[in-house]
Design a protein around this motif. Structure first.
Motif, mmCIF file in Angstrom:
data_model
loop_
_atom_site.group_PDB
_atom_site.id
_atom_site.type_symbol
_atom_site.label_atom_id
_atom_site.label_comp_id
_atom_site.label_asym_id
_atom_site.label_seq_id
_atom_site.Cartn_x
_atom_site.Cartn_y
_atom_site.Cartn_z
ATOM 1 N N UNK A 201 3.423 -10.918 8.446
ATOM 2 C CA UNK A 201 3.765 -11.300 7.074
ATOM 3 C C UNK A 201 3.051 -12.593 6.688
ATOM 4 N N UNK A 202 2.905 -12.817 5.395
ATOM 5 C CA UNK A 202 2.436 -14.088 4.858
ATOM 6 C C UNK A 202 3.580 -14.707 4.064
ATOM 7 N N UNK A 203 3.886 -15.963 4.386
ATOM 8 C CA UNK A 203 5.024 -16.653 3.769
ATOM 9 C C UNK A 203 4.539 -18.019 3.306
ATOM 10 N N UNK A 204 4.504 -18.259 2.004
ATOM 11 C CA UNK A 204 3.867 -19.490 1.538
ATOM 12 C C UNK A 204 4.428 -19.976 0.209
ATOM 13 N N UNK A 205 4.208 -21.256 -0.037
ATOM 14 C CA UNK A 205 4.564 -21.932 -1.285
ATOM 15 C C UNK A 205 6.035 -21.732 -1.649
ATOM 16 N N UNK A 206 6.891 -22.077 -0.680
ATOM 17 C CA UNK A 206 8.323 -21.983 -0.869
ATOM 18 C C UNK A 206 8.937 -23.358 -1.074
ATOM 19 N N UNK A 207 9.981 -23.425 -1.906
ATOM 20 C CA UNK A 207 10.777 -24.638 -2.093
ATOM 21 C C UNK A 207 12.078 -24.446 -1.318
ATOM 22 N N UNK A 208 12.174 -25.086 -0.156
ATOM 23 C CA UNK A 208 13.195 -24.728 0.816
ATOM 24 C C UNK A 208 14.334 -25.728 0.938
ATOM 25 N N UNK A 209 14.182 -26.932 0.387
ATOM 26 C CA UNK A 209 15.203 -27.938 0.616
ATOM 27 C C UNK A 209 15.385 -28.189 2.097
ATOM 28 N N UNK A 210 16.612 -28.056 2.593
ATOM 29 C CA UNK A 210 16.911 -28.344 3.995
ATOM 30 C C UNK A 210 16.769 -27.123 4.897
ATOM 31 N N UNK A 211 16.238 -26.025 4.392
ATOM 32 C CA UNK A 211 16.183 -24.794 5.175
ATOM 33 C C UNK A 211 14.751 -24.438 5.584
ATOM 34 N N UNK A 212 14.529 -23.188 5.991
ATOM 35 C CA UNK A 212 13.333 -22.823 6.735
ATOM 36 C C UNK A 212 12.590 -21.651 6.095
ATOM 37 N N UNK A 213 11.303 -21.587 6.380
ATOM 38 C CA UNK A 213 10.484 -20.491 5.861
ATOM 39 C C UNK A 213 10.880 -19.160 6.488
ATOM 40 N N UNK A 214 10.870 -19.117 7.824
ATOM 41 C CA UNK A 214 11.255 -17.927 8.585
ATOM 42 C C UNK A 214 12.239 -18.377 9.649
ATOM 43 N N UNK A 215 13.418 -17.730 9.727
ATOM 44 C CA UNK A 215 14.456 -18.232 10.627
ATOM 45 C C UNK A 215 15.236 -17.084 11.259
ATOM 46 N N UNK A 216 15.598 -17.282 12.529
ATOM 47 C CA UNK A 216 16.609 -16.460 13.198
ATOM 48 C C UNK A 216 17.732 -17.408 13.596
ATOM 49 N N UNK A 217 18.967 -17.053 13.251
ATOM 50 C CA UNK A 217 20.077 -17.998 13.347
ATOM 51 C C UNK A 217 21.318 -17.278 13.868
ATOM 52 N N UNK A 218 21.921 -17.818 14.934
ATOM 53 C CA UNK A 218 23.182 -17.278 15.421
ATOM 54 C C UNK A 218 22.998 -16.105 16.365
ATOM 55 N N UNK A 219 23.784 -15.072 16.207
ATOM 56 C CA UNK A 219 23.853 -13.967 17.158
ATOM 57 C C UNK A 219 22.690 -12.997 16.956
ATOM 58 N N UNK A 220 21.502 -13.501 17.236
ATOM 59 C CA UNK A 220 20.278 -12.695 17.183
ATOM 60 C C UNK A 220 19.719 -12.681 18.602
ATOM 61 N N UNK A 221 19.763 -11.545 19.251
ATOM 62 C CA UNK A 221 19.482 -11.422 20.675
ATOM 63 C C UNK A 221 18.410 -10.364 20.900
ATOM 64 N N UNK A 222 17.173 -10.821 21.199
ATOM 65 C CA UNK A 222 16.058 -9.902 21.373
ATOM 66 C C UNK A 222 15.281 -9.768 20.086
ATOM 67 N N UNK A 223 14.236 -10.598 19.922
ATOM 68 C CA UNK A 223 13.521 -10.644 18.659
ATOM 69 C C UNK A 223 12.111 -11.166 18.890
#
Length: 473
Positions: A201-223
């Protein structure tokens, strides 16, 4: 490990009996052959064929209760896609036609909302879409391009372009400003998100504040997050997170609430900078604190073969929650250049107490930083090092890296004041590295709160890097 790999293999394959033979094929190959076509000039009362397409994604999903493919003809769609509780659905752009999901006519609701929502679904593929212009100025809203949550398995997010969206609120210093490009939140304690692939993927020119462009968070197991081009965003490029309130109550500080068993590989991450991001305005200016790649409280993650350039910080392994840790992370064979602040950082910080007793962040331990190439990573030229080891860091290994400092201080390996006083740091090992300085007569090494102006002095005082070399360019 062998049994785990075998289980993953069996779960991702289907066995088909064919003419007396047993043929093993990917599960996707035995999914329903039903295809529904959607086009901008379609009609939801039509057959859904190529010659009689539907008009809306909602109608197409309803018709694929047994799975199949939504084939989208080229055009601009002022629609969202909701894949809740589905199994075996592929959403794709038709051949080489350009499909745009335009969020400009939506007002994001409070909380997380997305142009593409994938919730409690399995065997889902999303590929070939442009997603843009989903924006808000509401502090309570979190606009997201692609949002995966609940539980699910065998999820593929591939070949999409997510850009120019986010939260444009301008409240200085507010961490309530949040948005994501692609986000996976494992917020179901009973069932994880697993076998998740975010690729190409291409991920660009985002206004994110305190967060992230691409994120895995919490109960994500195998990625895996691989072969993506992530650039020109005003906060973290790729993040693997644990210990946030994704899971709460008795699960909050358990391994269930940590992204784990993941791979971040072969990505291009560039120009991820917090300059101008109102969430990171402090003390009359912006901090230079946006990571290209960040592990924040995750465990058992491999970060390899990425090209990370022009960010505030190249790669960081840490845990923001004081009760958490980042551990068993393998940072290997990455190229990290032209960071404003530092190339690699690990460990946490305290509030400045003399004994660092007021812990503000978690620990970094049992991580390996092997075979990386770092150069010109303190473009601010403020004396910060190529590699920075902070507080609460122990049993980490730094080995076989090629590290070239170009700032005036010649700062190669760095420490923080009183790092030896936090009662946790220690037993880190650095050796067999190739150090160099370019354009300066100075050299600086730091270890457990002390700094040294020559390799020999540093080696003698610490016993570290006894098999490492130093040269001048």
């Amino acid at each position: 490990m062998l049994s785990t790999l075998r289980a993953l293999l069996l779960s991702s394959l289907a066995v088909i009996a064919l003419a007396g033979f047993v043929v093993v094929a990917p599960a996707s190959a035995v999914a329903s052959a039903t295809t529904i076509t959607v086009a901008a000039n379609g009609n939801d009362r039509a057959a859904g064929t190529a010659s009689a397409p539907l008009a809306t994604f909602h109608a197409a999903v309803k018709r694929l209760s047994a799975g199949g493919t939504i084939d989208i003809r080229g055009g601009r769609y002022y629609q969202k896609i909701d894949l809740t509780g589905v199994n075996g659905i592929t959403v794709q752009a038709h051949r080489h036609e350009h499909v745009t999901l335009d969020g400009s006519r939506f007002t994001p609701a409070d909380g997380r909302s997305a142009m593409v929502n994938i919730s409690n679904s399995s065997h889902v593929t999303l590929t070939g879409l442009e997603i843009t212009d989903y924006r808000s100025t509401n502090l309570n809203a979190m606009p997201i391009g692609i949002y995966i949550h609940g539980s699910g398995d065998h999820l593929l997010i591939s070949g999409n372009h997510v850009h120019d969206l986010g939260n444009d609120n301008q409240t200085l210093g507010s961490f309530d400003i949040n948005a994501h490009g692609i986000a996976a939140y494992g917020d179901n304690a009973a069932h994880s998100i697993s076998d998740l692939t975010i690729r190409g993927n291409t991920v660009d020119h985002l206004s994110l504040g305190a967060s992230e462009s691409v994120v895995v968070n919490g109960n994500v197991d195998g990625w895996s997050i691989s072969n993506n081009d992530i650039h020109d965003n005003n906060n973290i490029g790729i993040d693997a997170i644990g210990y946030e309130s994704t899971l709460t109550g008795k699960y909050r500080y358990t391994d269930l609430n940590r992204a784990r068993n993941g791979v971040i590989s072969d990505n291009q991450v560039s120009y991820i900078r917090s300059q101008g991001n109102p969430a990171y305005y402090e003390d009359g200016g912006w901090c230079n604190c946006a990571d290209g790649i960040y592990v924040d409280g995750a465990t058992h993650v491999v970060i390899r073969n990425n090209v990370v350039t022009g960010n505030d910080i190249g790669i960081e392994v840490a845990a923001e929650n004081a009760r958490g840790s980042a551990d068993h992370v393998d940072v290997r064979s990455n190229t990290i250049t032209n960071s404003l602040y530092v190339g690699i950082a690990t460990g946490g910080y305290c509030d400045g107490a003399s004994d660092c007793g007021d812990v503000k962040t978690g620990q970094s331990y049992d991580n390996r930083f092997i075979g990386n190439t770092l150069r010109n990573n303190n473009k601010l030229n403020d004396g910060s090092p190529e590699i920075l080891i902070q507080f609460y860091a122990h049993n980490n290994v730094f080995q076989n890296n090629t590290v070239t400092a170009t700032n005036d201080a010649g700062a190669l390996l760095g420490t923080v004041d009183r790092a030896d006083a936090d009662k946790v740091s220690g037993h880190n090992v650095s050796d067999k590295n190739t150090f160099a300085v370019s354009g300066t007569a100075h050299v600086s090494f730091g270890w457990l709160g002390q700094s040294y102006s020559s390799l020999k002095t540093y080696q003698k005082a610490t016993g570290q890097d006894l098999h490492s070399t130093l040269s001048r360019e």
